[in-house]
Motif scaffolding. Structure first.
Motif, PDB file in Angstrom:
ATOM      1  N   PRO A  41       0.767  -1.241   0.000  1.00 50.85           N
ATOM      2  CA  PRO A  41       0.000   0.000   0.000  1.00 50.85           C
ATOM      3  C   PRO A  41       0.801   1.297   0.000  1.00 50.85           C
ATOM      4  N   HIS A  44       3.688   1.086  -4.610  1.00 50.39           N
ATOM      5  CA  HIS A  44       2.316   0.592  -4.524  1.00 50.39           C
ATOM      6  C   HIS A  44       2.032  -0.494  -5.549  1.00 50.39           C
ATOM      7  N   PHE A  48       2.794   4.431  -1.114  1.00 50.93           N
ATOM      8  CA  PHE A  48       2.683   5.143  -2.382  1.00 50.93           C
ATOM      9  C   PHE A  48       3.936   5.022  -3.237  1.00 50.93           C
TER      10      PHE A  48
END
Length: 233
Positions: free
Chosen positions: A193, A198, A195
């Motif tokens: 998860p 990801h 960023f």
């Protein structure tokens, strides 16, 4: 000697085949369907990453919902990192929590709903890896979710996109699009998860309310869908 040489050749061929399959899965055009062996390989690759992360010194594994209430999220379909999974004009909406519980005024495009989402039935279970002592709210390194009754809604993408132009989409808005609804009795998600790294890989299959069945796979890396498959039968 001839037998040994043959064995070495077969081993080399097997290695090259795996490399080739992996490369294809990373570069596949989003419009191209991929076979189940490749989608399974993508899940297994991330499962191995999760095992390695779990054994890295200082990291810990947390199970949900037994040790953690799970992500305060209803559905993975939102603008952050372009997480709209679209195939053949259909937007695929996998729900982590019971859609009947979503409060009517909540904007699904805002993604997280804290603390209200924690009060809604979680439809998946699994675990995630986090650094020991990580601050509250830190995204995990990697997680795995599974479910045997995970709601899936399918809506026409053009209709959904038109609704979303003002930046607000409620559950009633989605209902107004007459979604095709179903339940995945076989749902697996591997998620990284954070960023900067990801990735989400989902493999799911199940039945629709109209009596048909469905199969779904997506590999979404960064803000781009690398491969996607959707079948109705």
């Amino acid at each position: 000697m001839h037998s040994l040489s043959t064995q070495r050749s077969l081993k080399l061929f097997a290695i090259l085949l795996v490399i080739g399959i992996t490369a294809c899965s990373r570069t596949a055009d989003p419009g191209n369907e991929i076979n189940s062996s490749v989608s399974g390989l993508q899940v297994k690759t991330l499962q191995k990453e999760m095992v390695l992360a779990a054994h890295q010194q200082g990291n810990i594994r947390i199970s949900f919902p037994s040790q953690d209430p799970g992500i305060p999220l209803y559905v993975r379909a939102e603008p952050s990192l372009n997480q709209y999974f679209v195939k053949d004009g259909w937007l695929v909406m996998p729900f982590y929590r019971n859609p009947d519980c979503i409060r009517p005024d909540f904007n699904l495009l805002s993604y997280f709903d804290v603390p209200a989402a924690f009060g809604c039935e979680l439809k998946v279970e699994g675990s995630y890896i986090i650094e020991s002592g990580a601050p509250l709210g830190t995204f995990p390194i990697i997680s795995q979710s599974r479910g045997t009754a995970v709601p899936f809604w399918f809506v026409q993408w053009n209709d959904f996109a038109a609704l979303a132009t003002d930046g607000v989409v409620t559950i009633a808005d989605v209902e107004s699009l007459n979604p095709v609804k179903g339940l995945a009795d076989n749902f697996v998600e591997m998620l990284k998860p954070r960023f900067e790294n990801h990735q989400v890989v989902i493999n799911a299959s199940g039945s629709l309310e109209d009596g048909r069945t469905f199969m779904f796979h997506v590999n979404h890396l960064g803000n781009q869908t690398q491969s996607i498959r959707l079948e109705f039968n």
